[in-house]
Design a protein around this motif. Structure first.
Motif, PDB file in Angstrom:
ATOM      1  N   ILE A 108      40.656  46.235  48.224  1.00  0.00           N
ATOM      2  CA  ILE A 108      41.168  44.880  48.073  1.00  0.00           C
ATOM      3  C   ILE A 108      40.071  43.815  48.240  1.00  0.00           C
ATOM      4  O   ILE A 108      39.971  42.898  47.429  1.00  0.00           O
ATOM      5  N   ALA A 109      39.240  43.922  49.254  1.00  0.00           N
ATOM      6  CA  ALA A 109      38.204  42.909  49.500  1.00  0.00           C
ATOM      7  C   ALA A 109      37.148  42.930  48.396  1.00  0.00           C
ATOM      8  O   ALA A 109      36.732  41.873  47.904  1.00  0.00           O
ATOM      9  N   GLU A 110      36.713  44.117  47.993  1.00  0.00           N
ATOM     10  CA  GLU A 110      35.707  44.236  46.943  1.00  0.00           C
ATOM     11  C   GLU A 110      36.238  43.731  45.606  1.00  0.00           C
ATOM     12  O   GLU A 110      35.529  43.088  44.836  1.00  0.00           O
ATOM     13  N   CYS A 111      37.491  44.020  45.340  1.00  0.00           N
ATOM     14  CA  CYS A 111      38.128  43.588  44.099  1.00  0.00           C
ATOM     15  C   CYS A 111      38.186  42.064  44.037  1.00  0.00           C
ATOM     16  O   CYS A 111      37.823  41.451  43.030  1.00  0.00           O
ATOM     17  N   ARG A 112      38.634  41.436  45.114  1.00  0.00           N
ATOM     18  CA  ARG A 112      38.735  39.977  45.151  1.00  0.00           C
ATOM     19  C   ARG A 112      37.356  39.336  45.016  1.00  0.00           C
ATOM     20  O   ARG A 112      37.169  38.388  44.256  1.00  0.00           O
ATOM     21  N   GLN A 113      36.376  39.862  45.737  1.00  0.00           N
ATOM     22  CA  GLN A 113      35.030  39.297  45.675  1.00  0.00           C
ATOM     23  C   GLN A 113      34.433  39.450  44.272  1.00  0.00           C
ATOM     24  O   GLN A 113      33.819  38.521  43.755  1.00  0.00           O
ATOM     25  N   ALA A 128      36.084  39.598  41.476  1.00  0.00           N
ATOM     26  CA  ALA A 128      36.784  38.672  40.586  1.00  0.00           C
ATOM     27  C   ALA A 128      36.268  37.252  40.765  1.00  0.00           C
ATOM     28  O   ALA A 128      36.131  36.507  39.788  1.00  0.00           O
ATOM     29  N   LEU A 129      35.961  36.872  41.999  1.00  0.00           N
ATOM     30  CA  LEU A 129      35.391  35.543  42.243  1.00  0.00           C
ATOM     31  C   LEU A 129      34.016  35.421  41.591  1.00  0.00           C
ATOM     32  O   LEU A 129      33.702  34.410  40.959  1.00  0.00           O
ATOM     33  N   GLU A 130      33.190  36.452  41.734  1.00  0.00           N
ATOM     34  CA  GLU A 130      31.847  36.427  41.147  1.00  0.00           C
ATOM     35  C   GLU A 130      31.897  36.368  39.619  1.00  0.00           C
ATOM     36  O   GLU A 130      31.060  35.718  39.000  1.00  0.00           O
ATOM     37  N   ARG A 131      32.876  37.052  39.029  1.00  0.00           N
ATOM     38  CA  ARG A 131      33.010  37.055  37.565  1.00  0.00           C
ATOM     39  C   ARG A 131      33.814  35.869  37.052  1.00  0.00           C
ATOM     40  O   ARG A 131      33.921  35.678  35.848  1.00  0.00           O
ATOM     41  N   ALA A 132      34.396  35.094  37.953  1.00  0.00           N
ATOM     42  CA  ALA A 132      35.261  33.962  37.603  1.00  0.00           C
ATOM     43  C   ALA A 132      36.359  34.424  36.643  1.00  0.00           C
ATOM     44  O   ALA A 132      36.532  33.868  35.567  1.00  0.00           O
ATOM     45  N   GLU A 133      37.100  35.453  37.069  1.00  0.00           N
ATOM     46  CA  GLU A 133      38.181  35.987  36.242  1.00  0.00           C
ATOM     47  C   GLU A 133      39.128  34.870  35.816  1.00  0.00           C
ATOM     48  O   GLU A 133      39.548  34.074  36.642  1.00  0.00           O
ATOM     49  N   PRO A 134      39.478  34.800  34.544  1.00  0.00           N
ATOM     50  CA  PRO A 134      40.294  33.689  34.055  1.00  0.00           C
ATOM     51  C   PRO A 134      41.749  33.730  34.508  1.00  0.00           C
ATOM     52  O   PRO A 134      42.372  32.678  34.658  1.00  0.00           O
ATOM     53  N   TRP A 135      42.318  34.902  34.722  1.00  0.00           N
ATOM     54  CA  TRP A 135      43.709  34.986  35.172  1.00  0.00           C
ATOM     55  C   TRP A 135      43.994  36.382  35.677  1.00  0.00           C
ATOM     56  O   TRP A 135      43.217  37.305  35.498  1.00  0.00           O
ATOM     57  N   GLY A 136      45.152  36.507  36.333  1.00  0.00           N
ATOM     58  CA  GLY A 136      45.604  37.813  36.804  1.00  0.00           C
ATOM     59  C   GLY A 136      45.573  37.929  38.316  1.00  0.00           C
ATOM     60  O   GLY A 136      45.169  37.009  39.020  1.00  0.00           O
ATOM     61  N   VAL A 137      46.010  39.076  38.789  1.00  0.00           N
ATOM     62  CA  VAL A 137      45.984  39.383  40.224  1.00  0.00           C
ATOM     63  C   VAL A 137      44.798  40.308  40.464  1.00  0.00           C
ATOM     64  O   VAL A 137      44.686  41.366  39.849  1.00  0.00           O
ATOM     65  N   TRP A 138      43.921  39.882  41.338  1.00  0.00           N
ATOM     66  CA  TRP A 138      42.719  40.640  41.685  1.00  0.00           C
ATOM     67  C   TRP A 138      42.595  40.627  43.206  1.00  0.00           C
ATOM     68  O   TRP A 138      42.592  39.567  43.820  1.00  0.00           O
ATOM     69  N   GLY A 139      42.518  41.774  43.814  1.00  0.00           N
ATOM     70  CA  GLY A 139      42.342  41.846  45.258  1.00  0.00           C
ATOM     71  C   GLY A 139      43.456  41.166  46.032  1.00  0.00           C
ATOM     72  O   GLY A 139      43.216  40.553  47.063  1.00  0.00           O
ATOM     73  N   GLY A 140      44.669  41.253  45.525  1.00  0.00           N
ATOM     74  CA  GLY A 140      45.813  40.680  46.223  1.00  0.00           C
ATOM     75  C   GLY A 140      45.916  39.171  46.119  1.00  0.00           C
ATOM     76  O   GLY A 140      46.659  38.547  46.876  1.00  0.00           O
ATOM     77  N   ALA A 141      45.169  38.561  45.204  1.00  0.00           N
ATOM     78  CA  ALA A 141      45.206  37.110  45.030  1.00  0.00           C
ATOM     79  C   ALA A 141      45.449  36.781  43.559  1.00  0.00           C
ATOM     80  O   ALA A 141      45.023  37.519  42.677  1.00  0.00           O
TER      81      ALA A 141
END
Length: 96
Positions: free
Chosen positions: A51-56, A58-71
């Motif tokens: 979860i933490a790695e996934c969220r981080q 997604a933040l680094e890649r500036a994911e445009p949408w979706g649920v990543w790392g529980g956010a």
């Protein structure tokens, strides 16, 4: 393309089939337009070991949408909740 599974864990450590986002039946929840389905996806993330790695990531890649790392991500940023489509009601209070 590198996946989270190949980046953070070896196949001996964790099978991709144990990750909630790799479940074919639940995959559509992670990119839904419906707030209730996004909340379901967030709940599936809660027990994920990445979860933490996934969220981080997604933040680094500036994911445009979706649920990543529980956010929930929108426009590369984490948002608290996603509003449903359409206009809000004029009278939020049913008694008014």
């Amino acid at each position: 393309m590198t996946s989270l599974t190949t980046t953070f864990l070896t196949p001996a450590d964790l099978s991709a089939t144990t990750l909630p986002c790799h479940d074919a039946e639940a995959a559509e929840l992670f990119f839904s337009e419906r707030p209730a389905q996004l909340e379901q996806a967030k709940a599936l993330c809660a027990a994920c070991p990445l979860i933490a790695e996934c969220r981080q990531g997604a933040l680094e890649r500036a994911e445009p949408w979706g649920v990543w790392g529980g956010a929930i991500f929108e426009s590369g940023r984490i948002i608290a909740v996603k509003r449903g489509r359409g206009r809000p009601r004029k009278n939020q209070d049913p008694g008014a």
